[in-house]
Design an enzyme around this catalytic site. Sequence first.
Site, PDB file in Angstrom:
ATOM      1  N   CYS A  25     -67.384 -59.174 -27.020  1.00 32.03           N
ATOM      2  CA  CYS A  25     -67.004 -57.773 -26.918  1.00 32.03           C
ATOM      3  C   CYS A  25     -65.651 -57.677 -26.226  1.00 32.03           C
ATOM      4  O   CYS A  25     -65.459 -58.251 -25.140  1.00 32.03           O
ATOM      5  CB  CYS A  25     -68.061 -57.007 -26.127  1.00 32.03           C
ATOM      6  SG  CYS A  25     -67.561 -55.328 -25.675  1.00 32.03           S
TER       7      CYS A  25
ATOM      8  N   HIS B 298     -74.999 -42.835 -40.511  1.00 30.50           N
ATOM      9  CA  HIS B 298     -75.674 -44.128 -40.430  1.00 30.50           C
ATOM     10  C   HIS B 298     -74.751 -45.245 -39.969  1.00 30.50           C
ATOM     11  O   HIS B 298     -75.064 -46.422 -40.145  1.00 30.50           O
ATOM     12  CB  HIS B 298     -76.319 -44.476 -41.772  1.00 30.50           C
ATOM     13  CG  HIS B 298     -77.482 -43.590 -42.102  1.00 30.50           C
ATOM     14  ND1 HIS B 298     -77.969 -43.434 -43.393  1.00 30.50           N
ATOM     15  CD2 HIS B 298     -78.260 -42.812 -41.309  1.00 30.50           C
ATOM     16  CE1 HIS B 298     -78.994 -42.593 -43.361  1.00 30.50           C
ATOM     17  NE2 HIS B 298     -79.187 -42.205 -42.111  1.00 30.50           N
TER      18      HIS B 298
ATOM     19  N   ALA C 226     -71.693 -39.718 -60.929  1.00 29.14           N
ATOM     20  CA  ALA C 226     -70.921 -39.021 -59.902  1.00 29.14           C
ATOM     21  C   ALA C 226     -69.464 -38.854 -60.303  1.00 29.14           C
ATOM     22  O   ALA C 226     -68.836 -37.827 -59.989  1.00 29.14           O
ATOM     23  CB  ALA C 226     -71.019 -39.773 -58.571  1.00 29.14           C
TER      24      ALA C 226
ATOM     25  N   GLY D  65     -75.580 -37.875 -54.849  1.00 30.12           N
ATOM     26  CA  GLY D  65     -75.970 -39.278 -54.931  1.00 30.12           C
ATOM     27  C   GLY D  65     -76.948 -39.718 -53.870  1.00 30.12           C
ATOM     28  O   GLY D  65     -76.911 -40.877 -53.443  1.00 30.12           O
ATOM     29  N   THR D  66     -77.841 -38.838 -53.457  1.00 36.95           N
ATOM     30  CA  THR D  66     -78.821 -39.213 -52.432  1.00 36.95           C
ATOM     31  C   THR D  66     -80.234 -39.121 -53.004  1.00 36.95           C
ATOM     32  O   THR D  66     -80.530 -38.231 -53.804  1.00 36.95           O
ATOM     33  CB  THR D  66     -78.676 -38.350 -51.172  1.00 36.95           C
ATOM     34  OG1 THR D  66     -79.614 -38.752 -50.188  1.00 36.95           O
ATOM     35  CG2 THR D  66     -78.846 -36.871 -51.472  1.00 36.95           C
TER      36      THR D  66
ATOM     37  N   TYR E 217     -74.994 -58.311 -43.545  1.00 39.96           N
ATOM     38  CA  TYR E 217     -73.937 -57.311 -43.383  1.00 39.96           C
ATOM     39  C   TYR E 217     -72.549 -57.885 -43.612  1.00 39.96           C
ATOM     40  O   TYR E 217     -71.638 -57.161 -44.042  1.00 39.96           O
ATOM     41  CB  TYR E 217     -74.059 -56.619 -42.026  1.00 39.96           C
ATOM     42  CG  TYR E 217     -75.180 -55.608 -42.048  1.00 39.96           C
ATOM     43  CD1 TYR E 217     -74.996 -54.355 -42.607  1.00 39.96           C
ATOM     44  CD2 TYR E 217     -76.451 -55.940 -41.580  1.00 39.96           C
ATOM     45  CE1 TYR E 217     -76.023 -53.444 -42.680  1.00 39.96           C
ATOM     46  CE2 TYR E 217     -77.492 -55.028 -41.638  1.00 39.96           C
ATOM     47  CZ  TYR E 217     -77.274 -53.772 -42.193  1.00 39.96           C
ATOM     48  OH  TYR E 217     -78.312 -52.873 -42.278  1.00 39.96           O
TER      49      TYR E 217
END
Length: 230
Positions: free
Chosen positions: A132, A105, A215, A171-172, A52
């Site tokens: 945190c 998401h 797109a 675009g899915t 990530y």
Amino acid sequence: MRIVILTGAGISAESGLGTFRDKDGLWTRYDLNDAATPEGFARNPQLVTDFYNARRANCAAADPNAAHHALARLEAALPGEVMIVTQNVDDLHQRAGSQAVIPMHGALMSALCTGCGHRWPAPVAMALSDLCPACGKARTRPDVVWFGEIPYHMDAIVDAVTDCEIFAAIGTSGQVYPAAGLAAEARRAGAQCVELNLERSEISRAFHERHFGPATLVVPAWVDRLLAQS
């Protein structure tokens, strides 16, 4: 004219952000069980954090494209009538100027404490030792929805989808639920359903009309037609 727009990875592909399920997609290079599940994070949190971090850096270097800007233009022209529900975790809609965006998401640019649930802006490179800001514990993870987890804001999304007049999917792939079921929900509720995609998706039959192509071409053209009719 209440409009709900579902966007997937295909709208950001031309900004240089990889799609997932195409022949050269991210899941051909990474095992989703390792990189995008709670179990993968439990087994190897460093691998997931590195994955990530790389995606976050890629996102930070990308710019919104003509499709993102067209949707922002649509929202500006029809204030209060346009909602974007995105499966993407990038922030390109927001950077293009869209404000009514629901990231079902999660968000690459956000960090989440697994202990107290606090969220805060993520650094480009997160570390497992990050504390945190709320509880001071090192229980940080990316604020994204992994496979096997429940998407965010589903009640608000379903309410919007079943109350809209126009539902568009851009675009899915139509392979990931519950997002893939939203077109059928909208159609049952009486919405005009439009697909804008590079090619037919798994759920193309749920739409009344379909427009295929990049797109950056099909989305601005659709927005122009919609605004001409409004």
